[in-house]
Design an enzyme around this catalytic site. Sequence first.
Site, PDB file in Angstrom:
ATOM      1  N   VAL A 228       0.830  -1.198   0.000  1.00 36.92           N
ATOM      2  CA  VAL A 228       0.000   0.000   0.000  1.00 36.92           C
ATOM      3  C   VAL A 228       0.866   1.250   0.000  1.00 36.92           C
ATOM      4  CG1 VAL A 228      -1.824   1.224   1.213  1.00 36.92           C
ATOM      5  CG2 VAL A 228      -1.757  -1.248   1.288  1.00 36.92           C
ATOM      6  N   SER A 229       0.550   2.208  -0.873  1.00 35.98           N
ATOM      7  CA  SER A 229       1.259   3.474  -0.974  1.00 35.98           C
ATOM      8  C   SER A 229       2.746   3.200  -1.238  1.00 35.98           C
ATOM      9  CB  SER A 229       1.031   4.312   0.291  1.00 35.98           C
ATOM     10  OG  SER A 229       1.467   5.637   0.105  1.00 35.98           O
ATOM     11  N   MET A 230       3.664   3.594  -0.344  1.00 37.31           N
ATOM     12  CA  MET A 230       5.067   3.283  -0.593  1.00 37.31           C
ATOM     13  C   MET A 230       5.314   1.783  -0.497  1.00 37.31           C
ATOM     14  SD  MET A 230       8.367   5.421   0.730  1.00 37.31           S
ATOM     15  CE  MET A 230       8.909   4.478   2.138  1.00 37.31           C
TER      16      MET A 230
END
Length: 395
Positions: A228-230
């Site tokens: 998720v995200s980074m």
Amino acid sequence: MRVHFADETFDYQTLRATAYAPYEGSSLGECLATADRIKEGEFESWHTEWRRTADRVASEAERARDEGRDETARGAFFRAHTYYRTAEFFLAGDDARRLPTYDRSRETFRAALDFLDTPVETVELPFEDTAISGYLFAPDDSEEPRPTLVCLGGFDSIAEELYFLCGVPAALERGYACFIFDGPGQGDLLRYESMRARTEWETVVGPVLDFLETEPVVDASNIALLGVSMGGFYAPRAAAFDDRVAACIAFDHCYDLWAASAYGQEAVASLFTYLPGALVNGVAALAARVDAGSRWQRQNAEWVFGTDMAGLLSTLKAYSLRDVAHRITCPTLALAGEDDHLIPLPLVYEFVDAIAGPTTLRVFEEHEGAADHCQLGNLPLAHGVIYDWLDETLT
């Protein structure tokens, strides 16, 4: 998608809190009532009001628990967790309130787990000179080996939040086992061990997979990573070096952090790499005075990466998949939002083109309510895409 605030950073973090309502992780009314008391752009006001809401909801949860109202207690504990996590969000890494607020977020989350209808195991597995903390969820108590989803957080998430952000309840309904945990630069490893972020997440995921292979509920031949995200950098990075990964999801994609941060202003960004460090830090400090987003990014980057803003320029360049994407041979799903304010959409096309294995790309549009970073405006839609794809991909 504007929820309440004119400031983009405050508004997005408010959206983030409201997004977990489908899984009992928040209440829209509680979130908006809290936001209405917060002064625009003021970190102190943000902490005070979210902490006030969290304390109140936690008290309701404890009262319900004591009175034997299990379902009410579970939901209130989960909501309190989100509000404590949100209250902690804008605090500086060395703020004396940070650890107690984080501890409350974890305590209330774990209190909610006592009332789940499905099994969950709190895990401490050896990792270097310390341990990785995590949670292993099973869809039932049969201990039948299941396809397993390993969820990886990003720049500012904690393991407990991934239960909602990754849709663990939705995965359990489909028969998947799930493992969520904190790695370097995240959760308790950052807060209690001062373990900073790193690029080589194959060294983190490897021990996790070693552990999961010993668990009866895990089908070791069908383990997928969801970053998720980074984590959309961490998961593909691990998949590039560990062939035990059967499938990989980048939610959202995070192909190249430097390219994302400099997108559209490459010439100006490159110029900063030649300026004296003191000047770069001075410019960053000035920006932080006038913009809440710049203030938080500077504060959190120095904490997570362990470097000042001058050093961050070279640090971001290391977070790129350009040199390893060709090693990713497992099926990969990349998600992207057309209005993502953190990771520009065009980079996702470079990402899927660079991967050696089969790829699937899903771009979410504004009319779907899911065009923001990590599709926070419509998580049920995003989770449906993810788990439909996994149902078709994993054997």
